[in-house]
Write an enzyme that holds these catalytic residues in place. Structure first.
Site, short mmCIF file in Angstrom:
data_model
loop_
_atom_site.label_atom_id
_atom_site.label_comp_id
_atom_site.label_asym_id
_atom_site.label_seq_id
_atom_site.Cartn_x
_atom_site.Cartn_y
_atom_site.Cartn_z
CE LYS A 1 8.27 6.41 0.64
NZ LYS A 1 8.08 5.46 1.72
CE LYS B 1 5.90 3.17 -5.32
NZ LYS B 1 7.01 2.99 -4.41
CE LYS C 1 1.47 0.00 2.64
NZ LYS C 1 2.94 0.00 2.48
P1 TYM Z 1 6.41 -1.08 0.99
O1 TYM Z 1 5.77 -1.12 2.31
O2 TYM Z 1 6.34 0.20 0.22
O3 TYM Z 1 5.80 -2.21 0.03
C1 TYM Z 1 5.76 -3.57 0.44
C2 TYM Z 1 6.04 -4.46 -0.77
O4 TYM Z 1 5.10 -4.17 -1.82
C3 TYM Z 1 5.80 -3.84 -3.01
N1 TYM Z 1 5.06 -2.79 -3.70
C4 TYM Z 1 4.67 -2.86 -4.99
N2 TYM Z 1 4.83 -3.82 -5.91
C5 TYM Z 1 4.30 -3.58 -7.15
N3 TYM Z 1 3.63 -2.44 -7.46
C6 TYM Z 1 3.45 -1.46 -6.56
N4 TYM Z 1 2.78 -0.35 -6.87
C7 TYM Z 1 3.98 -1.64 -5.25
N5 TYM Z 1 3.99 -0.88 -4.11
C8 TYM Z 1 4.65 -1.60 -3.20
C9 TYM Z 1 7.17 -3.33 -2.56
O5 TYM Z 1 8.13 -3.46 -3.59
C10 TYM Z 1 7.44 -4.21 -1.36
O6 TYM Z 1 7.99 -5.44 -1.79
N6 TYM Z 1 11.29 -0.64 2.01
C11 TYM Z 1 10.19 -1.58 1.87
C12 TYM Z 1 9.92 -2.39 3.12
C13 TYM Z 1 11.11 -3.09 3.68
C14 TYM Z 1 11.73 -4.26 3.16
C15 TYM Z 1 12.79 -4.54 4.06
C16 TYM Z 1 11.48 -5.07 2.05
C17 TYM Z 1 11.79 -2.73 4.80
N7 TYM Z 1 12.80 -3.59 5.05
C18 TYM Z 1 13.64 -5.65 3.85
C19 TYM Z 1 12.32 -6.17 1.85
C20 TYM Z 1 13.37 -6.43 2.74
C21 TYM Z 1 8.93 -0.80 1.56
O7 TYM Z 1 8.82 0.37 1.83
O8 TYM Z 1 7.92 -1.57 1.07
#
Ligand code: TYM
Length: 332
Positions: free
Chosen positions: A111, A194, A197
């Protein structure tokens, strides 16, 4: 009962990766666990967000979760900034976790790009806030996509170091739950990237807000190679785009990837894509309709989030108080 915490960043549309990698699994875990699901708006601002968009996206992501089947009466759905314990515990963890641990985080490297000095301090410390999200509730299980695995390992290390630094068995070791046929959904334009968004090209992802025509167009334009479909998973070696589309089909139809490969063995991708469109529209269409209905009444979503935040606070506040006592903060 064991407790789940998981979160999603309200930085744009929910996409198929978020759905297949995370939210759909959350829906399935609801009967077995006490669940807390969070729109992590504090995480979102580690990269610049237009304030108006952040408000809109927070509501939209909440609507998406509920439309996908999260029961916000039974479980807790809220946005992170409404519960102060997240930021408060994150500060304590900033003092427990080591810089060397954070330096190893691949997501920060991706990032921040080439100019790390220009990244926000928040982006670097992001994993500590994530550890705080989970441990402020003493959550035992964390369902996420594959990309969050390293952050989860750091949360486990932080919990363990806190316990050993203060000589108390206080935090549990949260277990990642990574399962399903699509734990890492790739971009429709590049099988090495991947689905995300933040990809500039909207054709790289299927958004939960896309209508049937848009889904059809994106799947038709999805990159593939010139070979016919293979008859086994071995035949997907070196064919990341084909492998990704078959994985998406398998996840959407709840079938094993190998079974899907044998079902379409030897056929042309154009035929497979037509069936993938039908399947994606059948699964995502009803969610999309319900999401739009919910978005028509923002005050209803706000009421859900407000109630969720009250319930979340009631769990996190006493845990934070215990942490403050353990650390030795005087509370006269
Ligand atoms: P974020 O917002 O990027 O994504 C949310 C969830 O979607 C999953 N995900 C994917 N799974 C499969 N293929 C993909 N291309 C893909 N893109 C996203 C992510 O693995 C996630 O489960 N850091 C985290 C948010 C967060 C969080 C937490 C998660 C903040 N605090 C505490 C669990 C526990 C994030 O940026 O997810």
């Amino acid at each position: 009962m064991q407790r789940i915490f998981s979160g999603v960043q309200p930085t744009g549309n929910l996409h198929l990766g978020n759905y297949l990698g995370a939210i759909r699994n959350w829906v399935r875990l609801q009967n077995e666990f006490e669940c807390i699901f969070c729109m992590v708006d504090l995480h979102a601002i580690t990269v610049w967000q237009d304030p108006k968009d952040l408000v809109k996206n927070t509501r939209e992501v909440a609507a998406g979760m509920i439309a996908a089947g999260i029961d916000a009466d039974k479980h807790i759905v809220f946005n992170q900034s409404m519960v102060p314990a997240h930021a408060q515990l994150a500060w304590v963890f900033n003092c427990v976790a080591r810089i060397g641990w954070l330096n190893r985080m691949t997501q920060f490297k991706e990032k921040a790009g080439k100019h790390k000095e220009n990244a926000s301090v928040g982006l670097f410390a992001y994993p500590n806030l994530m550890s705080a999200d989970i441990l402020a509730y003493k959550a035992t299980h964390v369902p996420v996509g594959e990309d969050q695995k390293q952050h989860l390992e750091l949360a486990r290390d932080t919990a363990q170091k806190f316990n050993s630094d203060y000589g108390i068995d206080f935090f549990p070791q949260p277990e990642p739950l990574i399962f399903g046929a699509a734990t890492r959904v790739m971009s429709l334009r590049d099988g090495a990237k991947k689905m995300s968004k933040s990809d500039e090209s909207d054709y790289s992802r299927i958004n939960m807000t896309d209508d049937a025509d848009t889904i059809a167009l994106k799947v038709r334009k999805a990159k593939t190679d010139l070979f016919p479909m293979p008859d086994s998973l071995d035949g997907l070696e070196g064919r990341p785009e084909a492998s990704n589309l078959i994985g998406i089909y398998a996840a959407l139809s709840d079938k094993d990837k190998a079974l899907v490969a044998s079902q379409f063995a030897g056929r042309q991708f154009s035929e497979f894509k037509a069936e993938l469109v039908d399947l994606a529209v059948a699964v995502l269409g009803p969610i999309n309709t319900e999401m739009n209905r919910l978005m028509d009444d923002p005050s209803h979503i706000d009421a859900i989030l407000k109630k969720g935040a009250e319930r979340a606070n009631a769990i996190a506040e006493p845990i934070l108080k215990d942490v403050y006592d353990i650390v030795g903060f005087l509370r006269p």
